[in-house]
Design an enzyme around this catalytic site. Structure first.
Site, PDB file in Angstrom:
ATOM      1  CE1 TYR A 135      -4.586 -24.666 -58.598  1.00  0.00           C
ATOM      2  CE2 TYR A 135      -2.411 -25.269 -59.570  1.00  0.00           C
ATOM      3  CZ  TYR A 135      -3.242 -24.309 -59.462  1.00  0.00           C
ATOM      4  OH  TYR A 135      -3.156 -23.047 -60.060  1.00  0.00           O
ATOM      5  CG  ASP A 230      -3.881 -32.561 -62.919  1.00  0.00           C
ATOM      6  OD1 ASP A 230      -2.593 -32.673 -63.643  1.00  0.00           O
ATOM      7  OD2 ASP A 230      -4.332 -31.727 -62.408  1.00  0.00           O
ATOM      8  CE  LYS A 258       3.429 -27.784 -62.050  1.00  0.00           C
ATOM      9  NZ  LYS A 258       2.242 -27.777 -61.418  1.00  0.00           N
TER      10      LYS A 258
HETATM   11  C1  LIG Z   1       1.036 -27.412 -61.774  1.00  0.00           C
HETATM   12  C2  LIG Z   1      -0.460 -28.112 -61.997  1.00  0.00           C
HETATM   13  C3  LIG Z   1      -1.558 -27.738 -62.597  1.00  0.00           C
HETATM   14  C4  LIG Z   1      -1.530 -26.316 -63.687  1.00  0.00           C
HETATM   15  O1  LIG Z   1      -0.463 -26.230 -64.302  1.00  0.00           O
HETATM   16  P1  LIG Z   1      -0.005 -24.605 -64.837  1.00  0.00           P
HETATM   17  O2  LIG Z   1       1.150 -24.954 -66.006  1.00  0.00           O
HETATM   18  O3  LIG Z   1       0.485 -23.960 -63.514  1.00  0.00           O
HETATM   19  O4  LIG Z   1      -1.045 -23.929 -65.454  1.00  0.00           O
HETATM   20  C5  LIG Z   1      -2.398 -28.523 -63.060  1.00  0.00           C
HETATM   21  N1  LIG Z   1      -2.460 -29.748 -62.274  1.00  0.00           N
HETATM   22  C6  LIG Z   1      -1.318 -30.038 -61.393  1.00  0.00           C
HETATM   23  C7  LIG Z   1      -1.406 -31.513 -60.610  1.00  0.00           C
HETATM   24  C8  LIG Z   1      -0.501 -29.230 -61.088  1.00  0.00           C
HETATM   25  O5  LIG Z   1       0.537 -29.693 -60.315  1.00  0.00           O
END
Ligand SMILES: *Cc1c(COP(=O)(O)O)cnc(C)c1O
Length: 423
Positions: A135, A230, A258
């Site tokens: 994701y 990511d 995060k």
């Molecule tokens: C949470 C998440 C996102 C998106 O971040 P948001 O602040 O929710 O838009 C992108 N990549 C990964 C791996 C994530 O866990």
């Protein structure tokens, strides 16, 4: 929730909160402190979700609160360069392997979306590769998952995403060196970027083999394709230098979110200077944000990262994760169905299936979700909040102690044996 549902679709600001995967009615919370969350009926829960990762120090950490208060008193946003964003950028660039420049956004979604735009601008190529089960936020071209079959050209996994956008996204299976190698060797000349969660943690915890990540690094380099890690979850959680440090593999670009916001809305993307120079105002790739780098969010991020370093948090979180694994492993072995713990550092996944821990999305068994539902509710009745989906991982924070791990173990030992009909 009835009030919420009248004015907010599904009553939630982000879909997984709606309990769709586990059934029942979501709780509404009003307070958090340390590991504890209190709902509007005054019941408290030990929180193993930690806002899906940002709260690596627990809820309402006194020093983070103080940093936020002090920033608010100085004015929340300038719409101009500020001291705090420079300081946070210096910390991030100093800690993350091979990173030379970062730009701040207000979410992880914006970070991944912008990183891909930069990669496309820098290479002059349109296509990207992502992996099934990873994701990367909800930008159009990233809301694409694999269908069945070895290699899938993207179909949108959401309504409202044009097929034409999704067509530029090639989806490959994780843990498949041959599929990845042959795609990059054949199509590499038109592939701008490969984006991957080096520690995939949004479809269970699909830990990758080092050989796969090494091969991915080698093949992207060969193809002139930008490798984007990511690290929105893994960044500053797994190690000071994220998964890149943990695996000893340096990507060309990286995205964060995060943890770097300390509980406030922050994302960031970055890379080597020769790539980031394509970003406006230096280059032709446009990206912007009214509240990007705002002083309050930056203060929370700086305080969080400083505390992590001062407390030697990464060693500590690994120790607590190891204690959790020791506590839960025998309990899961005693479950009335196959069950195992998958863990890396402070990320854990209660995987309710047997055999090898899955390394690709297609290896996650459908029965696991059915088994998880009653367990989730049985845990909640015992005051332990796990993620409301079998496909989401658990998070430990520095606020979790051995006592909380034991509460989790004892609640799980009972909950695994509650029949679904009593849920
Ligand atoms: C949470 C998440 C996102 C998106 O971040 P948001 O602040 O929710 O838009 C992108 N990549 C990964 C791996 C994530 O866990």
């Amino acid at each position: 929730m009835a009030r919420a549902q009248r004015v907010i679709p599904g009553g939630v600001s982000s879909p997984v909160r709606a309990f769709g995967a586990v059934g029942g009615t979501p709780l509404v919370y009003r307070r958090g402190e340390g590991v504890s969350m209190e709902d509007v009926d005054g019941r408290t829960y030990i929180d193993f979700v930690c806002s899906w990762g940002p709260l690596i120090l627990g809820h309402a950490h006194p020093e983070v609160r103080a940093a936020i208060h002090a920033a608010v008193d100085r004015g929340t946003s300038f719409g101009a360069p500020g001291e705090a964003e420079i300081e946070l950028a210096e910390l991030i660039v100093g800690w993350y392997p091979g990173l030379e420049q970062v730009r701040f956004t207000s979410s992880g979604t914006e970070a991944t979306m912008s990183a891909i735009r930069v990669a496309r601008g820098a290479t002059g190529r349109d296509a990207i590769i992502k992996f099934a089960g990873c994701y990367h936020g909800h930008a159009d071209h990233l809301l694409v998952a694999a269908g069945s079959g070895l290699i899938t050209f993207g179909h949108p996994s959401s309504a409202g995403v044009p097929e034409a956008f999704a067509r530029e996204t090639i989806v490959l299976p994780l843990d498949d060196i041959d599929a990845m190698t042959s795609m990059l060797r054949k199509e590499g000349h038109r592939i701008a970027a490969v984006i991957i969660e080096p520690v995939p943690a949004n479809n269970g915890l699909l830990l990758q083999r080092m050989e796969f990540l090494r091969a991915l690094r080698a093949e992207t380099e060969r193809a002139g394709t930008i490798l984007i890690f990511d690290e929105v979850i893994s960044g500053f959680r797994l190690a000071r230098g994220g998964a890149a440090e943990h695996y000893g593999i340096t990507p060309d670009m990286v995205t964060f979110g995060k943890v770097i916001g300390g509980g406030l809305p922050v994302g960031a993307f970055g890379g080597r200077r020769d790539i980031m120079r394509h970003l406006a105002p230096l280059g032709a790739v446009y990206q912007a944000g009214t509240l990007s780098g705002n002083a309050v969010a930056m203060a929370a991020g700086i305080a969080t990262l400083q505390i992590l370093e001062r407390e030697d948090a990464w060693r500590e979180l690994e120790a607590r994760g190891a204690a959790l694994e020791t506590a839960l492993t025998p309990v899961l072995a005693n479950a009335p169905f196959p069950a195992q713990l998958v863990r890396l550092g402070s990320l854990f996944w209660i995987s309710l299936q047997g055999g090898e821990p899955p390394r690709a999305a297609s290896a996650v068994a459908a029965e696991a979700a059915d088994r998880y539902r009653p367990v989730f509710h049985a845990m909640l009745r015992r005051g332990v909040a796990l993620a409301p989906s079998a496909y989401e991982v658990g998070f430990l924070s520095l606020a979790h102690t051995q006592q909380h791990v034991e509460r989790l173990r004892d609640a799980l030992a009972e909950s695994l044996h509650e029949s679904p009909t009593t849920a």
